[in-house]
Design an enzyme around this catalytic site. Sequence first.
Site, mmCIF file in Angstrom:
data_model
loop_
_atom_site.group_PDB
_atom_site.id
_atom_site.type_symbol
_atom_site.label_atom_id
_atom_site.label_comp_id
_atom_site.label_asym_id
_atom_site.label_seq_id
_atom_site.Cartn_x
_atom_site.Cartn_y
_atom_site.Cartn_z
ATOM 1 N N CYS A 114 69.162 89.284 40.468
ATOM 2 C CA CYS A 114 69.423 88.009 39.778
ATOM 3 C C CYS A 114 69.391 88.143 38.252
ATOM 4 O O CYS A 114 69.865 87.264 37.543
ATOM 5 C CB CYS A 114 68.426 86.945 40.226
ATOM 6 S SG CYS A 114 68.629 86.524 41.962
ATOM 7 N N HIS A 245 68.684 81.308 34.627
ATOM 8 C CA HIS A 245 69.042 81.673 35.999
ATOM 9 C C HIS A 245 68.657 80.508 36.904
ATOM 10 O O HIS A 245 67.581 79.932 36.760
ATOM 11 C CB HIS A 245 68.287 82.942 36.399
ATOM 12 C CG HIS A 245 68.420 83.262 37.852
ATOM 13 N ND1 HIS A 245 69.636 83.278 38.501
ATOM 14 C CD2 HIS A 245 67.491 83.562 38.790
ATOM 15 C CE1 HIS A 245 69.448 83.583 39.770
ATOM 16 N NE2 HIS A 245 68.153 83.761 39.971
ATOM 17 N N ASN A 275 71.263 79.303 44.312
ATOM 18 C CA ASN A 275 71.034 80.542 43.550
ATOM 19 C C ASN A 275 72.189 81.505 43.841
ATOM 20 O O ASN A 275 72.284 82.049 44.944
ATOM 21 C CB ASN A 275 69.685 81.144 43.978
ATOM 22 C CG ASN A 275 69.367 82.438 43.244
ATOM 23 O OD1 ASN A 275 70.225 83.006 42.568
ATOM 24 N ND2 ASN A 275 68.143 82.905 43.390
HETATM 25 O O1 UT7 Z 1 66.476 84.566 42.124
HETATM 26 C C1 UT7 Z 1 65.439 85.439 42.459
HETATM 27 C C2 UT7 Z 1 64.186 84.820 42.391
HETATM 28 N N1 UT7 Z 1 63.931 83.963 43.532
HETATM 29 C C3 UT7 Z 1 63.225 82.892 43.302
HETATM 30 O O2 UT7 Z 1 62.950 82.601 42.170
HETATM 31 C C4 UT7 Z 1 62.674 82.099 44.457
HETATM 32 C C5 UT7 Z 1 61.256 81.785 44.161
HETATM 33 N N2 UT7 Z 1 60.550 81.048 45.193
HETATM 34 C C6 UT7 Z 1 60.827 79.768 45.472
HETATM 35 O O3 UT7 Z 1 61.752 79.189 44.960
HETATM 36 C C7 UT7 Z 1 59.871 79.044 46.385
HETATM 37 O O4 UT7 Z 1 58.757 79.864 46.631
HETATM 38 C C8 UT7 Z 1 60.497 78.614 47.736
HETATM 39 C C9 UT7 Z 1 61.466 77.473 47.502
HETATM 40 C C10 UT7 Z 1 61.192 79.771 48.398
HETATM 41 C C11 UT7 Z 1 59.409 78.106 48.670
HETATM 42 O O5 UT7 Z 1 58.703 77.032 48.058
HETATM 43 P P1 UT7 Z 1 57.091 77.052 48.020
HETATM 44 O O6 UT7 Z 1 56.696 75.787 47.414
HETATM 45 O O7 UT7 Z 1 56.687 78.326 47.334
HETATM 46 O O8 UT7 Z 1 56.725 77.056 49.539
HETATM 47 P P2 UT7 Z 1 55.852 78.114 50.359
HETATM 48 O O9 UT7 Z 1 56.593 79.400 50.536
HETATM 49 O O10 UT7 Z 1 54.461 78.173 49.796
HETATM 50 O O11 UT7 Z 1 55.762 77.391 51.754
HETATM 51 C C12 UT7 Z 1 55.140 76.102 51.919
HETATM 52 C C13 UT7 Z 1 55.412 75.619 53.329
HETATM 53 C C14 UT7 Z 1 55.133 76.678 54.402
HETATM 54 O O12 UT7 Z 1 54.617 76.030 55.532
HETATM 55 P P3 UT7 Z 1 53.026 76.037 55.833
HETATM 56 O O13 UT7 Z 1 52.673 77.478 55.960
HETATM 57 O O14 UT7 Z 1 52.389 75.376 54.646
HETATM 58 O O15 UT7 Z 1 52.923 75.265 57.097
HETATM 59 C C15 UT7 Z 1 56.504 77.200 54.720
HETATM 60 O O16 UT7 Z 1 56.585 77.734 56.032
HETATM 61 O O17 UT7 Z 1 56.798 75.285 53.474
HETATM 62 C C16 UT7 Z 1 57.341 75.974 54.617
HETATM 63 N N3 UT7 Z 1 58.758 76.227 54.388
HETATM 64 C C17 UT7 Z 1 59.719 75.343 54.666
HETATM 65 N N4 UT7 Z 1 59.663 74.106 55.190
HETATM 66 C C18 UT7 Z 1 60.826 73.451 55.352
HETATM 67 C C19 UT7 Z 1 59.328 77.338 53.853
HETATM 68 N N5 UT7 Z 1 60.655 77.190 53.794
HETATM 69 C C20 UT7 Z 1 60.916 75.960 54.310
HETATM 70 C C21 UT7 Z 1 62.103 75.218 54.508
HETATM 71 N N6 UT7 Z 1 62.015 73.984 55.025
HETATM 72 N N7 UT7 Z 1 63.319 75.711 54.189
#
Ligand code: UT7
Length: 318
Positions: A114, A245, A275
């Site tokens: 990225c 980005h 993204n």
């Molecule tokens: O371009 C390269 C760089 N990439 C990035 O910058 C991406 C960086 N990361 C992110 O944007 C975020 O971490 C995400 C959007 C991927 C995830 O958001 P988050 O607030 O960090 O969520 P998390 O991974 O801590 O997950 C929180 C909860 C989990 O459930 P539990 O364990 O709390 O029950 C996940 O399983 O959200 C759940 N979850 C979802 N729920 C509904 C993860 N993905 C999803 C989804 N829909 N698509």
Amino acid sequence: MNYSRINATGSYLPERIMTNAELEKLVDTTDEWIQARTGIKERHIARDDETTCDMCEQAALSALQAADIDPNSIDLIIVATSTPDLIYPSTACLLQSRLGITNGSGAFDVQAACSGFVYAFSIADKFIRSGSIKRALVVGADANSKILDWSDRGTCILFGDGAGAILIEAAQEPGVYTSNLHANGAYSHLLQVPSGVSKPTDDPFIRMSGNEVFKFAVNAMGGIVEETLSECDLDKSDIDWLVPHQANERIIKATAKKLGMTMDKVILTVAEHGNTSGGSIPLALDTGIRDGRIKRGDNLFLEAVGSGFTWGSVVLKY
Ligand code: UT7
């Protein structure tokens, strides 16, 4: 003293738009969750037969049309991509041929995930500053949909496909003030496609520890603001537009806060594009220029973070 400046920009998005509602049918997610956690509403998805080079070609043609220059006056082509059409030749060589460039100009790809566009822009700027070339075409493009696991809700909701291009050329005044490139390979396991040519596995898809990437990204983007501005003797208040980005609106908001900028000074395309990896910054730049928000003379802060981890920035006067 040689500097480089942007002559023109262009971009391309595949026709097909995939909404969050469609993703609700594929994985256990909701439009509400995706919008709240990422800011994404929809993304563009390439056709099965549409390649990264196809997208590069359209973006480059739109930049060439805006600049109204002879393609054979381009001395160097750099394509930033992690999803090349072929192992070799590079997408840049394929693009050179598509554009009918026969002047023997150098052409190569840069792979920094990225951060690829920031890397490629910085390299092209240095070629121009050194005086070895006068004009470069820099394209960022990715067909992320081809390496997405459509059953993994942690990744498939985030990415989209697209390409953006800039033509940069030698100038007597900036242009680009400075650029910074960084990497730390110790984090490679947190965001990767764990299969390759010399190490093939049965998992050719994007795998990400989202939350850890998120935390790193917020810190890295904050740090690079101070570093870059101090190098070019600019103050935060001198920056007219943040062109980041487009990975997650929350990461972008944290960077804007670090710059002391309100969100109306940020070019935000993540809602419509998702993204697009290498494509995201040049797509956002072209959007801001074509809709008239970014004007000649404005100071722009471009920054990215991606797999590697890689991160970097370019500060320039448009
Ligand atoms: O371009 C390269 C760089 N990439 C990035 O910058 C991406 C960086 N990361 C992110 O944007 C975020 O971490 C995400 C959007 C991927 C995830 O958001 P988050 O607030 O960090 O969520 P998390 O991974 O801590 O997950 C929180 C909860 C989990 O459930 P539990 O364990 O709390 O029950 C996940 O399983 O959200 C759940 N979850 C979802 N729920 C509904 C993860 N993905 C999803 C989804 N829909 N698509």
